[in-house]
Design a protein around this motif. Structure first.
Motif, PDB file in Angstrom:
ATOM      1  N   GLN A   1       0.843  -1.188   0.000  1.00 46.73           N
ATOM      2  CA  GLN A   1       0.000   0.000   0.000  1.00 46.73           C
ATOM      3  C   GLN A   1       0.879   1.240   0.000  1.00 46.73           C
ATOM      4  O   GLN A   1       1.877   1.310   0.725  1.00 46.73           O
ATOM      5  N   GLY A   2       0.528   2.211  -0.826  1.00 50.15           N
ATOM      6  CA  GLY A   2       1.293   3.446  -0.884  1.00 50.15           C
ATOM      7  C   GLY A   2       0.751   4.381  -1.949  1.00 50.15           C
ATOM      8  O   GLY A   2      -0.315   4.146  -2.529  1.00 50.15           O
ATOM      9  N   PHE A   3       1.480   5.458  -2.186  1.00 54.19           N
ATOM     10  CA  PHE A   3       1.082   6.396  -3.229  1.00 54.19           C
ATOM     11  C   PHE A   3       2.311   6.855  -3.980  1.00 54.19           C
ATOM     12  O   PHE A   3       3.449   6.733  -3.501  1.00 54.19           O
ATOM     13  N   ILE A   4       2.096   7.426  -5.152  1.00 55.23           N
ATOM     14  CA  ILE A   4       3.194   7.887  -5.988  1.00 55.23           C
ATOM     15  C   ILE A   4       2.745   9.123  -6.742  1.00 55.23           C
ATOM     16  O   ILE A   4       1.589   9.230  -7.164  1.00 55.23           O
ATOM     17  N   THR A   5       3.664  10.090  -6.887  1.00 58.68           N
ATOM     18  CA  THR A   5       3.409  11.319  -7.628  1.00 58.68           C
ATOM     19  C   THR A   5       4.301  11.343  -8.847  1.00 58.68           C
ATOM     20  O   THR A   5       5.499  11.059  -8.761  1.00 58.68           O
ATOM     21  N   SER A   6       3.728  11.681  -9.977  1.00 55.67           N
ATOM     22  CA  SER A   6       4.453  11.628 -11.246  1.00 55.67           C
ATOM     23  C   SER A   6       5.348  12.840 -11.432  1.00 55.67           C
ATOM     24  O   SER A   6       5.254  13.835 -10.709  1.00 55.67           O
ATOM     25  N   GLU A   7       6.194  12.752 -12.431  1.00 59.38           N
ATOM     26  CA  GLU A   7       6.832  13.935 -12.981  1.00 59.38           C
ATOM     27  C   GLU A   7       5.783  14.727 -13.763  1.00 59.38           C
ATOM     28  O   GLU A   7       4.668  14.254 -13.991  1.00 59.38           O
ATOM     29  N   THR A   8       6.124  15.931 -14.186  1.00 61.47           N
ATOM     30  CA  THR A   8       5.191  16.746 -14.954  1.00 61.47           C
ATOM     31  C   THR A   8       5.068  16.208 -16.380  1.00 61.47           C
ATOM     32  O   THR A   8       6.065  15.884 -17.027  1.00 61.47           O
ATOM     33  N   PHE A   9       3.830  16.093 -16.855  1.00 66.21           N
ATOM     34  CA  PHE A   9       3.558  15.617 -18.214  1.00 66.21           C
ATOM     35  C   PHE A   9       2.248  16.232 -18.678  1.00 66.21           C
ATOM     36  O   PHE A   9       1.527  16.868 -17.899  1.00 66.21           O
ATOM     37  N   VAL A  10       1.933  16.085 -19.948  1.00 65.61           N
ATOM     38  CA  VAL A  10       0.669  16.579 -20.491  1.00 65.61           C
ATOM     39  C   VAL A  10      -0.299  15.393 -20.522  1.00 65.61           C
ATOM     40  O   VAL A  10      -0.136  14.479 -21.339  1.00 65.61           O
ATOM     41  N   PRO A  11      -1.297  15.364 -19.654  1.00 65.69           N
ATOM     42  CA  PRO A  11      -2.163  14.180 -19.567  1.00 65.69           C
ATOM     43  C   PRO A  11      -2.830  13.791 -20.878  1.00 65.69           C
ATOM     44  O   PRO A  11      -2.981  12.599 -21.171  1.00 65.69           O
ATOM     45  N   SER A  12      -3.220  14.771 -21.693  1.00 68.42           N
ATOM     46  CA  SER A  12      -3.931  14.443 -22.934  1.00 68.42           C
ATOM     47  C   SER A  12      -3.038  13.767 -23.964  1.00 68.42           C
ATOM     48  O   SER A  12      -3.533  13.265 -24.980  1.00 68.42           O
ATOM     49  N   ASP A  13      -1.723  13.740 -23.736  1.00 66.05           N
ATOM     50  CA  ASP A  13      -0.830  12.993 -24.630  1.00 66.05           C
ATOM     51  C   ASP A  13      -0.949  11.488 -24.409  1.00 66.05           C
ATOM     52  O   ASP A  13      -0.457  10.701 -25.224  1.00 66.05           O
ATOM     53  N   TYR A  14      -1.601  11.093 -23.314  1.00 62.93           N
ATOM     54  CA  TYR A  14      -1.661   9.686 -22.931  1.00 62.93           C
ATOM     55  C   TYR A  14      -3.117   9.231 -22.852  1.00 62.93           C
ATOM     56  O   TYR A  14      -3.971   9.943 -22.329  1.00 62.93           O
ATOM     57  N   ALA A  15      -3.388   8.040 -23.346  1.00 70.82           N
ATOM     58  CA  ALA A  15      -4.747   7.505 -23.313  1.00 70.82           C
ATOM     59  C   ALA A  15      -5.083   6.871 -21.972  1.00 70.82           C
ATOM     60  O   ALA A  15      -6.253   6.777 -21.603  1.00 70.82           O
ATOM     61  N   ALA A  16      -4.063   6.418 -21.238  1.00 75.04           N
ATOM     62  CA  ALA A  16      -4.277   5.777 -19.946  1.00 75.04           C
ATOM     63  C   ALA A  16      -2.977   5.829 -19.157  1.00 75.04           C
ATOM     64  O   ALA A  16      -1.891   5.961 -19.733  1.00 75.04           O
ATOM     65  N   ILE A  17      -3.088   5.737 -17.833  1.00 71.76           N
ATOM     66  CA  ILE A  17      -1.908   5.649 -16.978  1.00 71.76           C
ATOM     67  C   ILE A  17      -2.130   4.552 -15.951  1.00 71.76           C
ATOM     68  O   ILE A  17      -3.260   4.218 -15.603  1.00 71.76           O
ATOM     69  N   THR A  18      -1.033   3.977 -15.485  1.00 67.85           N
ATOM     70  CA  THR A  18      -1.108   2.969 -14.437  1.00 67.85           C
ATOM     71  C   THR A  18       0.272   2.807 -13.813  1.00 67.85           C
ATOM     72  O   THR A  18       1.171   3.635 -14.025  1.00 67.85           O
ATOM     73  N   PHE A  19       0.446   1.723 -13.051  1.00 68.89           N
ATOM     74  CA  PHE A  19       1.721   1.444 -12.411  1.00 68.89           C
ATOM     75  C   PHE A  19       2.562   0.527 -13.295  1.00 68.89           C
ATOM     76  O   PHE A  19       2.044  -0.377 -13.953  1.00 68.89           O
ATOM     77  N   GLY A  20       3.837   0.760 -13.285  1.00 72.22           N
ATOM     78  CA  GLY A  20       4.787  -0.138 -13.923  1.00 72.22           C
ATOM     79  C   GLY A  20       5.966  -0.337 -13.004  1.00 72.22           C
ATOM     80  O   GLY A  20       6.025   0.199 -11.894  1.00 72.22           O
TER      81      GLY A  20
END
Length: 388
Positions: free
Chosen positions: A261-280
């Motif tokens: 259990q935990g959380f993660i904060t991304s680097e800055t990106f343009v969300p509309s450039d991506y169709a989906a996000i998840t964990f890798g």
């Protein structure tokens, strides 16, 4: 003067196709902080823009909100055990109070959502009451979307570099490679080679044209601990890049928790450039080998049968069974080549035409080697000293 109060309660009409509900054809109003409780479908066919009061959804039966106009509400709340289905957007200027039940939207239509306008906020969100489908926000730079699936609240926090005119978000507890509720699919095997594994358990859709960071969390249901070699340090945010049709690394700026259990904060990106996000995860075996072995170094070989340095051993090569080894003499002539090397070189050439009497062994001297580790996508070079 007597306060004017318009209240509609348990008001239901029928049409030919059997649809029941409260129809607004232009005369429905809520004045002076009055409350309107809906226990039936709401078909809004005219402008309905409330600046005061509460329009709530209640009861044990499913409720649909539809019509040719999107209603704008001041306050709303949901206490509907069978959920409220939005067939067109619902805009909220002030507060959404989640009590029980979910607001559902068609997940194949990103234009239908519960929309928190510039000053809109919410309270009471929980596993039992949230948005299952798309939520939206207008003219905000920071917002936490109260989204999830039927079982769990799985929020996403958006922190934009500037005010975003519109951002939308939804959560899916489905395999991105073969989601059951949307038409698109995002094959977890289609990824850049700097990604080890892409989660096949869940994903979010977040769309905004303004550069931003997002924060998402994982819990036991996310099952990140089942990914081979996964550690909390190896977890990364990845996104399905629309322009490349593959998963790429978005990157992390902060994380906390453990593998459960935990959380993660991304680097800055343009969300509309991506169709989906998840964990890798990053490919730990490769990274571990590269960190532990910045070079393979130089080797000494003396194949004289005394049991010491009789053949060339490359430590750790078992981490990349798919490999190739090439050895060159000081003139650049290749004298040895082996695919899937397992310590076979004993100073005898197996290729090249410039070496006389190959079975007698290569002459003493300095040789140059190239080792390619295909599984780890690494390549090493160095020198081998041969002494007969």
């Amino acid at each position: 003067m007597k306060t004017l109060l318009h209240i509609a309660f348990l008001f239901s009409v029928s049409i030919a196709m059997g649809q029941t509900g409260l129809f607004n054809n232009g005369n429905l109003q809520v004045h002076n902080n009055a409350n309107l409780g809906l226990h039936t479908n709401f078909i809004n066919n005219a402008s309905f823009e409330q600046t005061t009061g509460l329009v709530g959804f209640y009861g044990n039966n499913a409720i649909q909100v539809s019509g040719s106009f999107s209603p704008t509400l001041w306050d709303t709340e949901i206490m509907s055990l069978s959920n409220v289905f939005l067939q067109n957007p619902v805009l909220v200027q002030n507060n959404v109070n989640f009590i029980d039940g979910n607001f559902l939207t068609p997940v194949n239509n990103q234009a239908v959502y519960l929309n928190f306008m510039e000053s809109g906020f919410f309270s009471g969100e929980s596993n039992a009451s949230k948005i299952t489908g798309f939520a939206a926000v207008n003219d905000r730079d920071v917002f936490s979307f109260p989204v999830g699936d039927q079982q769990q609240l799985r929020p996403l926090t958006l922190n934009s570099q500037s005010t975003t005119p519109l951002a939308i978000c939804a959560y899916f507890f489905e395999n991105p490679s073969n989601p059951s509720s949307i038409l698109e699919n995002f094959d977890t095997e289609e990824k850049v080679n700097t990604i080890g594994t892409v989660s096949d358990r869940e994903f979010w859709i977040i769309q905004s044209d303004v550069p931003a960071q997002v924060t998402i969390s994982w819990n036991p249901r996310s099952a990140l601990g089942t990914i081979p070699n996964a550690t909390v340090e190896s977890i990364i945010i990845v996104g399905w890049l629309k322009s490349a049709n593959e998963w790429t690394i978005i990157g992390n700026s902060a994380f906390s928790g453990d593998i459960t259990q935990g959380f993660i904060t991304s680097e800055t990106f343009v969300p509309s450039d991506y169709a989906a996000i998840t964990f890798g995860t990053i490919p730990l075996p490769r990274d571990t080998f590269a960190v532990n072995n910045p070079t393979l170094g130089n080797y000494f070989l003396s194949p004289n049968g005394d049991g010491i340095n009789d053949f060339w051993i490359i430590d750790g090569l078992e981490e990349s069974p798919n490999n190739s080894v090439r050895i060159f003499n000081r003139y650049g002539q290749k004298v040895f080549e082996q695919l899937n090397y397992t310590n076979e070189f004993r100073g005898i050439a197996n290729t090249g035409t410039m070496i006389p009497n190959q079975s007698a062994g290569l002459p003493e001297g300095v040789y140059f080697y190239l080792v390619t580790l295909d599984d780890l996508e690494l390549e090493y070079s160095g020198f081998l000293f041969l002494d007969n």
